[in-house]
Design a protein around this motif. Structure first.
Motif, short mmCIF file in Angstrom:
data_model
loop_
_atom_site.label_atom_id
_atom_site.label_comp_id
_atom_site.label_asym_id
_atom_site.label_seq_id
_atom_site.Cartn_x
_atom_site.Cartn_y
_atom_site.Cartn_z
N GLU A 31 -14.90 2.18 -4.66
CA GLU A 31 -14.34 3.13 -5.62
C GLU A 31 -13.16 2.56 -6.40
O GLU A 31 -13.03 2.77 -7.61
N LEU A 32 -12.30 1.80 -5.74
CA LEU A 32 -11.09 1.31 -6.39
C LEU A 32 -11.36 0.23 -7.44
O LEU A 32 -10.53 -0.01 -8.31
N VAL A 33 -12.53 -0.41 -7.37
CA VAL A 33 -12.86 -1.40 -8.40
C VAL A 33 -13.03 -0.75 -9.77
O VAL A 33 -13.03 -1.43 -10.79
N LYS A 34 -13.18 0.57 -9.81
CA LYS A 34 -13.35 1.27 -11.08
C LYS A 34 -12.02 1.53 -11.78
O LYS A 34 -11.99 2.00 -12.91
N ILE A 35 -10.93 1.25 -11.08
CA ILE A 35 -9.60 1.56 -11.59
C ILE A 35 -8.87 0.27 -11.93
O ILE A 35 -8.96 -0.72 -11.20
N ASP A 36 -8.15 0.26 -13.04
CA ASP A 36 -7.31 -0.88 -13.38
C ASP A 36 -6.39 -1.17 -12.20
O ASP A 36 -5.63 -0.30 -11.78
N PRO A 37 -6.46 -2.37 -11.62
CA PRO A 37 -5.65 -2.68 -10.43
C PRO A 37 -4.17 -2.36 -10.60
O PRO A 37 -3.50 -1.98 -9.65
N GLN A 38 -3.66 -2.48 -11.83
CA GLN A 38 -2.24 -2.23 -12.06
C GLN A 38 -1.88 -0.75 -11.90
O GLN A 38 -0.71 -0.40 -11.77
N ALA A 39 -2.90 0.12 -11.90
CA ALA A 39 -2.65 1.56 -11.77
C ALA A 39 -2.76 2.04 -10.33
O ALA A 39 -2.54 3.21 -10.05
N ILE A 40 -3.08 1.13 -9.43
CA ILE A 40 -3.30 1.54 -8.04
C ILE A 40 -1.99 1.71 -7.29
O ILE A 40 -1.91 2.41 -6.28
N GLY A 41 -0.92 1.08 -7.77
CA GLY A 41 0.40 1.33 -7.21
C GLY A 41 0.75 0.59 -5.95
O GLY A 41 1.45 1.13 -5.09
N VAL A 42 0.30 -0.67 -5.80
CA VAL A 42 0.66 -1.45 -4.62
C VAL A 42 1.51 -2.67 -4.99
O VAL A 42 1.66 -3.58 -4.20
N GLY A 43 2.05 -2.67 -6.20
CA GLY A 43 2.89 -3.79 -6.62
C GLY A 43 4.28 -3.32 -6.96
O GLY A 43 4.57 -2.12 -7.01
N GLN A 44 5.17 -4.27 -7.19
CA GLN A 44 6.52 -3.97 -7.63
C GLN A 44 6.84 -4.85 -8.83
O GLN A 44 6.37 -5.99 -8.91
N TYR A 45 7.61 -4.31 -9.74
CA TYR A 45 8.03 -5.06 -10.92
C TYR A 45 6.84 -5.56 -11.75
O TYR A 45 6.95 -6.54 -12.46
#
Length: 723
Positions: A457-471
């Motif tokens: 399911e998560l491959v359908k979402i822009d990775p940058q919108a998944i919220g597991v990064g900082q800065y």
């Protein structure tokens, strides 16, 4: 090409033949997952992460060579270019080194130094540097008279000094050593910009701050750069105690900087006191600012790389987190005023029902909502309620648990991350999948499906919108996007994809498949129906022999006409498996999962000609556990039902939570109060921890103890227990 092979072989400590093989495969269009999994004999067993680094380094070296050739072409038209410069260009090993060497020959806007050279002041600069002329006015007047120059003495001296300073600031060895000095003992310093104290409250830790260049971590650098970008902080790089100790540098070659023809004798000479004075002047006037800019560029690049790596590692952990599996699920997108959106998903990920309930608007609506929810659960034999962790999530979870307990239902409620669900719900992919569903219901669908299988399911979402990064907003978008796309590709191909159930989004990440090919597979399924074998993929438009070679091993055909199609064995190795089965006098079906037979085959490698050891061993591993999923078993966090908000937290309280983000300085944990708590790296264990990811990963369920709660600043400090 030979130069690239040699360089890469040396840097990656591999035999040159492997370097040559890898480059050949990349140039033919082979993907990293395919090479790492099915061409180990050609790489010496290089891992996918090392192949990624190899590919990136190869790209860098190709660009370096292109730039080298471009510079050499320009210099061919400059007859005054010394031969030594050409030699240095051919020996340069970095882009920055190339640009340093080329800098004096670039056609740029006129500088003070170039204007001084045009009016004939270069000989004056040379004599001053050589020490054959002093700066005494009478000596300068005499020199100008002897050289027929008519201008003010002070202007002539200033022009000559401009020439000396620029010449020194373009010396490649001086620049190299200056950078090395600042990188080794320099300090990053930040100061508050006057009048910005109130605006920059969040940066108050950096109002008067300094840290060694070689020690400052990436996350702190990015915070400083953001403060500078917002005009809150002023940054600089200084030497300890602001002393410029150039005696650390070996600069005797500068004694003949204006006489390159005797440069080979420079080692026999020393800088004079006067030349050292000019060197200090050049440092203060130009070199310091130039080197500071260079170092900040290096630090920013390193910091961005660090931030991207953190994001990529967290994304990898999230995508590889445990799937709950093919259960009947109600995806729940909570809300107060706008209601709680529900989407019922069957074990195949298909939407079978949906609706909206309003349990938090009035008592009457609450009773109606409970009745509706009970009906959805019983009518569709729902096993799980996957509740998004946004607004009203804990209230909705409490409502669901009370209903389950009161009615004695066998289903369970779990809170899951809904990061990116709203992005998906309004995306073209979601509209294509569910054109008739309301955007809010699509979000609930996404929550349910990511519970069943996060990766799919998560491959359908822009990775940058998944919220597991900082800065992530402080780094280069293209570089971040490329890195995250590589992570998704690697994860998808490690797990494998059911060709008959996968979405176009998931298929597009399979090695060798483009977006168009992925959509063609979907179209083929719609027209023809179920795909019965891997070989059938060759009938799909756009998939030729090369594409099939790349993708076939990662696509699974379950319960098809070829038993091996459900495994990770590549079709090119099917003849090997048949030979193995024949050697054991059994059917292939009987060989699968047969540990005894596989152990016997392990001892018979010498009996199988024409196969390398890597392929032989990997094939046996796959036969032992065909189609194995590398992801861990499913587990979920059970939030304390008595803790709904930060005000319910008490120091010393023990809770269970799920890791939502891992940074260099610690890990963030969702404990069910709408505000993640932070476990500082020093609180992860009672021993030294170098990297938080050595102990925790995104999606991991852990136990924590509350250390401190600051409701005003919305900060929760935690300590991990039992790691």
């Amino acid at each position: 090409m030979r130069r690239l092979e040699n360089t890469l072989s040396r840097e990656f400590s591999i035999q040159e033949k492997y370097s040559r093989n890898i480059l050949a495969m990349f140039e033919e269009g082979a993907t990293v997952p395919f090479i790492a999994r099915y061409r180990k004999e050609s790489t010496g067993g290089m891992l996918d992460v090392d192949l990624r680094r190899f590919h990136e380094r190869w790209q860098y070296l190709v660009e370096l060579e292109k730039r080298r050739m471009s510079i050499l072409t320009v210099l061919e038209n400059k007859p005054d270019c010394p031969k030594g410069v050409i030699t240095k260009i051919n020996q340069a090993i970095t882009k920055s080194e190339l640009e340093d060497i080329f800098a004096p020959f670039k056609t740029t806007r006129k500088s003070k130094a170039s204007e001084a050279i045009e009016i004939g002041l270069k000989p004056l600069a040379e004599d001053l540097w050589a020490g054959t002329l002093s700066e005494q006015p009478k000596d300068l007047v005499q020199w100008m008279k002897n050289n027929s120059l008519e201008m003010e003495v002070q202007k002539a001296l200033e022009g000559a000094l401009d020439i000396i300073i620029e010449t020194l600031s373009q010396d490649t060895e001086l620049l190299k050593q200056g950078r090395s000095l600042l990188l080794s003992i320099g300090e990053v310093q930040s100061k508050l910009v006057r009048g910005k104290k109130d605006l920059g409250e969040k940066y108050r830790d950096y109002f008067d701050y300094s840290e060694a260049v070689k020690k400052i971590p990436s996350h702190r650098l990015l915070a400083l750069f953001r403060g500078k970008k917002e005009a809150i902080l002023k940054l600089s790089i200084n030497l300890p105690n602001e002393t410029v100790d150039l005696s650390r540098l070996n600069l005797d070659h500068l004694a003949f900087i204006f006489s390159p023809q005797v440069e080979r004798n420079a080692a026999l000479c020393k800088l004079s006191v006067n030349q050292k004075r000019y060197l200090f002047l050049a440092w203060e006037k130009k070199l310091s600012a130039k080197l500071e800019s260079d170092i900040f560029s290096v630090l920013k690049e390193q910091a961005e790389e660090g931030a991207i790596n953190v994001f990529a590692n967290n994304l990898n952990d999230l995508l590889m987190s445990a799937p709950a599996g093919p259960h009947r699920v109600i995806g729940v997108d909570p809300g107060f005023r706008n209601g709680v959106k529900l989407a019922v998903i069957n074990e195949f990920g298909e939407v079978v029902d949906h609706g909206v309930i309003y349990p938090f608007t009035s008592d009457a609506q609450k009773q109606k909502a409970i009745s509706s929810l009970l009906n959805y659960i019983t009518q569709h034999n729902v096993e799980w309620l996957a509740i998004g962790n946004g607004t009203a999530s804990r209230e909705t979870e409490q409502l669901a648990n009370q209903l389950i307990e009161k009615e004695g239902l066998s289903c369970r409620a779990v809170v899951v991350s809904e990061a990116g669900a709203s992005v998906y719900s309004a995306s073209d992919v979601a509209i294509s999948e569910f054109p008739d569903l309301d955007v809010t219901i699509r979000g609930a669908v996404s929550i349910a499906r990511r519970f069943q299988d996060p990766l799919a399911e998560l491959v359908k979402i822009d990775p940058q919108a998944i919220g597991v990064g900082q800065y992530q907003h402080d780094v280069k978008p293209a570089q971040l996007a490329s890195s995250l796309a590589n992570v998704v590709e690697d994860c998808v191909n490690k797990v494998g994809v059911d060709v008959n159930l996968a979405s176009a989004s998931l298929l597009s990440y399979v090695a060798g498949l483009s977006n168009r090919m992925a959509q063609n597979i979907i179209d083929y399924r719609r027209q023809k129906g179920r795909i019965e074998s891997r070989g059938e993929l060759l009938k799909v438009k756009g998939i030729g022999a090369k594409g099939f070679e790349q993708c076939a091993g990662f696509l699974r055909v379950l319960e098809g006409c070829e038993v091996l199609d459900s495994s990770g064995v590549h079709p090119e190795s099917y003849p090997l498996v048949r030979t193995m089965a024949k050697a054991m006098n059994m059917q292939i079906q009987s060989l699968l999962g047969n540990v005894s037979a596989i152990n016997q085959l392990q001892l018979k490698f010498a009996d199988f000609s024409g196969v390398d050891r890597y392929t032989f061993d990997d094939t046996l591993k796959e036969l032992a556990k065909p189609g194995r999923d590398p992801r861990p078993e499913f587990r979920y966090a059970e939030f304390d039902q008595g803790v709904q908000s930060m005000s319910d937290l008490v120091e010393g309280m023990s809770l269970e939570g799920v890791v939502t983000n891992v940074a260099a300085f610690g890990a963030f944990v969702d404990i069910g109060v709408h505000q993640d708590g932070l476990i500082h790296i020093s609180q992860l264990a009672d021993r030294f921890v170098k990297d938080p990811r050595d102990l925790v990963r995104v999606g991991q369920v852990i136990k924590v103890t509350v250390l401190e709660v600051d409701e005003k600043r919305k900060r929760i400090s935690l300590k991990a227990t039992g790691l």
